[in-house]
Scaffold this motif. Structure first.
Motif, PDB file in Angstrom:
ATOM      1  N   LYS A 110      -7.298  -1.813  10.954  1.00  0.00           N
ATOM      2  CA  LYS A 110      -7.475  -0.581  10.162  1.00  0.00           C
ATOM      3  C   LYS A 110      -6.692   0.570  10.768  1.00  0.00           C
ATOM      4  O   LYS A 110      -6.674   0.733  11.992  1.00  0.00           O
ATOM      5  N   TYR A 153      -1.891   8.254  -1.836  1.00  0.00           N
ATOM      6  CA  TYR A 153      -2.668   7.123  -1.302  1.00  0.00           C
ATOM      7  C   TYR A 153      -4.025   7.041  -1.990  1.00  0.00           C
ATOM      8  O   TYR A 153      -4.506   5.966  -2.316  1.00  0.00           O
ATOM      9  N   VAL A 180      -7.499   1.076  -3.399  1.00  0.00           N
ATOM     10  CA  VAL A 180      -7.888   1.399  -2.031  1.00  0.00           C
ATOM     11  C   VAL A 180      -8.751   2.651  -1.917  1.00  0.00           C
ATOM     12  O   VAL A 180      -9.113   3.024  -0.819  1.00  0.00           O
ATOM     13  N   TYR A 207      -7.317   2.157   6.315  1.00  0.00           N
ATOM     14  CA  TYR A 207      -6.583   1.202   5.471  1.00  0.00           C
ATOM     15  C   TYR A 207      -6.298  -0.064   6.260  1.00  0.00           C
ATOM     16  O   TYR A 207      -5.860   0.006   7.406  1.00  0.00           O
ATOM     17  N   LYS A 218     -11.416   2.879   0.527  1.00  0.00           N
ATOM     18  CA  LYS A 218     -11.094   2.614   1.927  1.00  0.00           C
ATOM     19  C   LYS A 218     -10.751   3.887   2.698  1.00  0.00           C
ATOM     20  O   LYS A 218     -10.461   3.842   3.881  1.00  0.00           O
ATOM     21  N   LEU A 238       0.859  -1.186   0.000  1.00  0.00           N
ATOM     22  CA  LEU A 238       0.000   0.000   0.000  1.00  0.00           C
ATOM     23  C   LEU A 238       0.900   1.242   0.000  1.00  0.00           C
ATOM     24  O   LEU A 238       0.759   2.142  -0.829  1.00  0.00           O
TER      25      LEU A 238
END
Ligand SMILES: NC(=O)c1ccc[n+]([C@@H]2O[C@H](COP(=O)([O-])OP(=O)(O)OC[C@H]3O[C@@H](n4cnc5c(N)ncnc54)[C@H](O)[C@@H]3O)[C@@H](O)[C@H]2O)c1
Length: 664
Positions: free
Chosen positions: A633, A596, A602, A610, A605, A523
């Motif tokens: 998370k 991000y 993602v 995350y 999210k 990520l």
């Protein structure tokens, strides 16, 4: 060869065709059998397991000729099937039916027990009696289980089908009557019953997952594979589902197909055919061979006999002896060189190289041989998968990262946005799944790879080491910290990682976020790569990603990884890890957040946080689908703070323990 069930069979099918099969099923191995509807798959299974007889058969178990006149007589040779038309008695409790099926009459049970005991006692004073005792033992029927043992074993098998998921509690069905069960639950019960067949060696499963929920059967396959490997059982799974085949990860894929108008034959599916078997359905790992081979060998010529070959290769390889030998062996009709690195995976580059290849008369029946690191493999795979609506290709990975991670898995990828001056840079928004005919590994390429590239490529090996395998971690960090290491040492670590990845892929063939191990650290890695406009090599970004994940999880392995990196890159650490650049990102939360947010995977999210994998301590088996149990998370603010902290710890060389108290 291991013990095997081999033979030939011939029969006329309902459609008045002649079905011919020569087969060899080795114990402990998995096979899948495919073929069109009505071609005779079920008939073949019935022939092989005693439910249908033909005079034209020659069956051998471990070399000895056997004949069956019923499924029960096939059972006594260790052969059993779950047929589609098998049925459970509707009103008798499941546990009682299973016990009834396998129970030995009491008298016989005690007689066999007595003979076995007598053999054991006699053997003590009379060791010379050993061969006679062995003969008697081998001619006794398989030791059968008693009722309580059967029930206990059945419950254990049922529990193993869904260890992590209380919502599919098969054990609860155990005392029900089949009339109260769904089709899927009945299928599961039939499976367990077959698994308990005394002396089982070869299990045939005829489309057993029909009616079983799609969320459930991958777990059952995993349990069956573990059981078959531990018990040395061969499984032959008949299926129409490509997804099921991939999850079985079979030793051999077989197909029953019409050879002529009047003849149907059984044969292994050749790799080149597999990639075209189910148009539109991506076929992944397990479907193609990964071959460790010297690129100059005759056997390579034999393996890749279907030219004409077009080479697409990293220009740095040109003068290297392994490249020259590959060229002499395969004799390509064209060669196109590229410079390695992330910038090659660009949309604009796609058109340029595609045109070059087409101008070199790339033929539809040609084979693209893609030789290079991960970037060229990602790029070349996409070219091959799309040019001429998909053409054959072979991968020859030449870096530690390409061997360990890129060449297995079937993902092909391009980046988007590099041409925009200040626009968004996206990592891998373009791509599709496509399988090569072969992956060819030759360790000699690593002799030419510079040490810093090897160390950067090691990141994916360290990822698997940190998540799953302490010994791999130790071997990999030794190489990271050292100043050399032979090509063989680097190759060994890369290939070990490749096997771990293959193993994960048989659970999560789509490489979705189901299997968080493959995505550990990624990520942040992808966000940093994007934010730094792909100037940061992927391996370095993965090192950062792992440090950030470990720091968020307050995991002691943070310090271990940090000191291995400090030792490995020495005084170059600032430059190699781009610490200044990452610190600047840490000071600019908006820029970081954009990176991000730009991750297509993602985006949704952002509001809920995350998911980060919280690792188990080494030595404890990490759940292979850890998503539900082991992910936690984190908000963007927490991640932003972690990026700042990690760049500070790395830049200053400080230990995290000087600043925070981690567990223990
Ligand atoms: N599943 C996947 O698709 C997946 C997984 C991991 C990484 N990747 C991708 O792989 C790429 C990184 O892979 P990489 O580290 O192999 O990068 P790379 O292909 O850019 O190679 C690194 C450098 O090594 C050079 N090189 C390659 N082979 C050489 C050899 N034998 N001798 C000397 N020099 C050689 C290249 O020219 C390049 O400069 C990234 O684009 C990353 O996104 C993809």
């Amino acid at each position: 060869m291991h013990s095997a069930y081999t033979g030939t069979v011939a029969v006329i099918t309902d459609q008045e065709k002649r079905l011919r099969a020569a087969f060899c099923f080795e114990q402990g191995k998995i096979y899948t059998l495919q073929g069109a509807n009505q071609i005779g798959k079920t008939l073949l299974v019935k022939l092989l397991t005693g439910a249908v007889r033909t005079a034209k058969s020659d069956f051998r178990v471990d070399g000895a000729t056997v004949k069956f006149d019923s499924p029960a007589s096939a059972n006594s040779h260790g052969i059993c099937a779950v047929y589609q038309d098998d049925d459970l008695l509707p009103t008798m409790r499941v546990d009682e039916q299973i016990a009834l099926r396998h129970l030995t009459p009491s008298l016989q049970y005690f007689f066999e027990l007595f003979v076995r005991f007598a053999l054991l006692v006699l053997h003590q004073p009379l060791p010379a009696f050993s061969s006679a005792a062995h003969w008697v033992e081998s001619h006794l029927p398989q030791r059968r289980l008693r009722e309580q043992e059967i029930k206990k074993a059945a419950k254990e098998l049922l529990a193993s089908y869904s260890p992590d998921d209380a919502s599919t509690n098969y054990v609860a069905h155990f005392t029900s009557r089949p009339s109260a069960l769904s089709g899927g639950a009945k299928a599961v019960i039939k499976l367990v019953s077959a698994q308990l067949t005394p002396g089982l060696k070869y299990l045939f499963l005829d489309e057993v997952f029909r009616g079983v929920q799609p969320s459930v059967w991958p777990g059952i396959i995993r349990s069956l594979k573990n059981w078959a490997a531990t018990e040395g059982i061969a499984i032959v799974a008949i299926t129409h589902s490509e997804d099921e085949v991939v999850r079985w990860n079979p030793k051999q894929r077989l197909i029953l197909r019409e050879a002529t108008n009047s003849e149907v034959v059984l044969e292994p599916i050749p790799p080149a055919f597999i990639s075209r078997l189910a148009a539109g359905i991506p076929i992944r790992i397990g479907s193609y061979p990964v071959v460790e081979i010297n690129v100059a060998s005759e056997s390579l010529k034999e393996l890749c006999k279907d030219g004409p070959f077009h080479f697409l290769f990293d220009e740095k390889l040109k003068g290297q002896p392994p490249y020259r030998r590959l060229r002499e062996t395969l004799n390509p009709v064209s060669e196109t060189s590229l410079s390695g690195g992330e910038s090659v995976k660009d949309w604009a580059n796609y058109e340029k190289i595609a045109l070059q290849l087409v101008n070199k008369s790339l033929r539809t029946d040609g084979c693209l041989v893609i030789i290079g690191g991960g970037s060229i493999i990602n790029f070349g795979g996409f070219l091959a998968a799309t040019l001429n609506r998909g053409m054959r290709f072979v991968l020859v990975p030449t870096t530690v990262m390409a061997i360990a991670d890129v060449a297995v898995g079937s993902k092909t990828s391009l980046n988007l946005g590099a041409a925009q001056k200040d626009g968004r840079y996206l990592k891998h928004p373009i791509g599709l799944y496509a399988n090569p005919d072969h992956v060819i590994l030759d360790s000699e390429f690593l002799e030419w790879l510079p040490l810093d590239q090897k160390k950067i490529g090691l990141a994916e090996c360290i990822k698997h080491g940190i998540c799953q395998h302490k010994e791999l971690w130790e071997k990999a960090t030794e190489l990271l910290k050292g100043s050399s290491g032979s090509a063989a040492d680097w190759y060994e670590v890369a290939v070990e990682t490749m096997h771990l990845k293959s193993d994960m892929l048989s659970i999560d063939p789509w490489e979705t976020d189901e299997s968080l191990i493959l995505l550990y650290g990624h990520l942040h890695a992808h966000a940093l790569e994007r934010a730094l406009k792909f100037d940061m090599p992927h391996g370095i970004a993965v090192y950062w990603g792992m440090l950030i994940d470990l720091h968020l999880a307050k995991d002691d392995r943070f310090d271990l990884l940090k000191s291995a990196l400090l030792q490995g890159f020495g005084s170059d650490i600032q430059k190699v890890m781009m610490i200044e650049e990452v610190s600047r990102l840490g000071d600019d939360p908006d820029l970081l957040m954009e990176a991000y947010e730009n991750d297509t995977k993602v985006q949704h999210k952002m509001d809920t946080g995350y998911s980060i994998l919280i690792l188990s301590p080494w030595g404890q088996q990490i759940s292979r689908e850890p998503r539900k149990k082991q992910a936690k998370k984190f908000s963007f603010d927490e991640i932003h703070t972690a990026v700042r902290d990690v760049s500070h710890f790395l830049g200053s060389g400080d230990s995290v323990a000087q600043h925070c108290s981690y567990r223990g």
